[in-house]
Scaffold this motif. Structure first.
Motif, PDB file in Angstrom:
ATOM      1  N   THR A  37       0.829  -1.203   0.000  1.00 19.24           N
ATOM      2  CA  THR A  37       0.000   0.000   0.000  1.00 19.24           C
ATOM      3  C   THR A  37       0.866   1.256   0.000  1.00 19.24           C
ATOM      4  OG1 THR A  37      -1.782  -1.162   1.152  1.00 19.24           O
ATOM      5  CG2 THR A  37      -1.807   1.242   1.252  1.00 19.24           C
ATOM      6  N   GLY A  66       0.155   2.662  -3.397  1.00 20.80           N
ATOM      7  CA  GLY A  66      -0.996   3.493  -3.091  1.00 20.80           C
ATOM      8  C   GLY A  66      -2.160   2.666  -2.575  1.00 20.80           C
ATOM      9  N   THR A  67      -3.088   3.357  -1.904  1.00 22.03           N
ATOM     10  CA  THR A  67      -4.272   2.698  -1.366  1.00 22.03           C
ATOM     11  C   THR A  67      -5.278   2.461  -2.475  1.00 22.03           C
ATOM     12  OG1 THR A  67      -3.953   3.814   0.758  1.00 22.03           O
ATOM     13  CG2 THR A  67      -6.133   2.875   0.323  1.00 22.03           C
ATOM     14  N   GLN A  83      -3.078   3.261  -7.801  1.00 24.37           N
ATOM     15  CA  GLN A  83      -3.632   2.839  -6.514  1.00 24.37           C
ATOM     16  C   GLN A  83      -3.822   1.328  -6.503  1.00 24.37           C
ATOM     17  OE1 GLN A  83      -7.110   5.196  -5.723  1.00 24.37           O
ATOM     18  NE2 GLN A  83      -5.915   7.026  -5.294  1.00 24.37           N
TER      19      GLN A  83
END
Length: 332
Positions: free
Chosen positions: A197, A201-202, A215
């Protein structure tokens, strides 16, 4: 092996030499491959004959007996092959459709190290996952026999693929970095979901349709299963891909509760080479193998004598190996 279970159940014994039946050849074995399938075979979690039987699913050596109906092979040919059983032995029988001849300038232990693992890696990268330039790939067991070759294909044959490799020691992490792995996660000291993450990215999930570029990962290549099934669902981006090809961390295949990814549009791909035997893609993988053996720098194998098969499998089970493990069967 007289009974399923731990490595202590192995016994080194003399048995009659097998004979080549119709469509088969007998191979005088020089090297036998060791892979996770052998561990599962020993534990009784792979579909194999009941004990007693000889473990071992890959061999390299020379043909010394030809069965009825076999064409294109002769006594003395250097070959590598998968076998249904019996690879941990001085002689093994193989069906013709699983054989491949080996050029004289390729060492048999090298050929064995690459024969199956590189072909599986090819299938993963190309016909199965269809990796594209610009993608970010999460690679579990990145230092394993197949994973390390997947990494090398992605870093040698692609220009712009980001690889996040997961391993289980700092020694393995160093080898992954040396091979070009962009990000390395030690799963024993780091939470891989948190690390992925942070790197990728989330991910957007559920009804959210927020900006999704970068993401989450585009693809997870997962040959371990177990607890990573829950973890992967948290890091694969919307419309991403999830390739499942093994289960090193579990005795049974994964049960996937898709509830948390119902709206993510993830493509879940459980694959095995068994479904591709005899198909054009499997034949293409052999062409890829020969090209790789001829033009690429090759890895060293980790080698044990046949008498230490138990030690070799123990090392695999305990995560102490990098790349391919082979048994030297032929005596000097």
């Amino acid at each position: 092996m007289d009974e399923y279970g731990p490595v202590e159940n192995y016994r080194l014994v003399d048995v009659p030499e097998p004979s080549a039946g119709p469509g088969e050849v007998r191979i005088k074995v020089e090297y036998s491959g060791v892979r996770w399938g052998d561990v599962m075979n020993r534990r009784g979690t792979l579909v194999r004959p009941d004990p007693p039987f000889i473990v071992g699913l890959e061999v390299a050596g020379t043909v010394d007996e030809i069965g009825e109906g076999v064409t294109g092979y002769a006594v003395g040919d250097r070959v590598v092959s998968m076998v249904d059983e019996g690879g941990y032995a001085e002689y093994a029988v193989a069906p013709q459709h699983l054989l491949a001849k080996i050029d004289d300038d390729v060492a048999l232990d090298k050929a064995l190290a690459y024969f199956l693992n590189l072909r599986v890696a090819y299938m993963i990268v190309y016909p199965w996952a269809k990796v594209q330039e610009g993608e970010t790939v999460l690679l579990h067991a990145a230092s394993g026999g197949v994973g390390f070759l997947v990494l090398q294909i992605l870093k040698r044959r692609f220009q712009n693929v980001t690889v996040i490799g997961v391993c289980s020691s700092e020694e393995k992490a160093a080898k992954l970095r040396a091979a070009g792995c962009d990000h390395v996660i030690n799963r024993l000291t780091q939470d891989y979901v948190e690390e992925v993450t942070r790197i990728a990215g989330t991910k957007a999930t559920g009804y959210s349709n927020a900006a999704q570029a970068g993401q989450g990962v585009d693809l997870s290549i997962n040959g371990v299963s177990g607890p990573t099934i829950e973890g992967d669902m948290k890091v694969i981006r919307k419309r991403g891909r999830w390739l499942l090809f093994g289960r090193q961390a579990a005795d049974r295949g994964a049960t996937i509760d898709t509830h948390q990814i119902n709206y993510d549009g993830i493509t879940i791909m459980p694959f095995s080479i068994v479904a591709w035997f005899g198909q054009p893609e499997w034949e293409e993988s052999l062409t890829f193998l020969n090209d790789w053996l001829a033009h690429e720098e090759l890895n060293e194998s980790m080698t044990w004598p046949l008498e230490e098969a138990a030690a070799a499998e123990t090392a695999i089970e305990n995560g102490k190996t990098v790349g391919k493990v082979v048994l030297k069967v032929a005596r000097d």
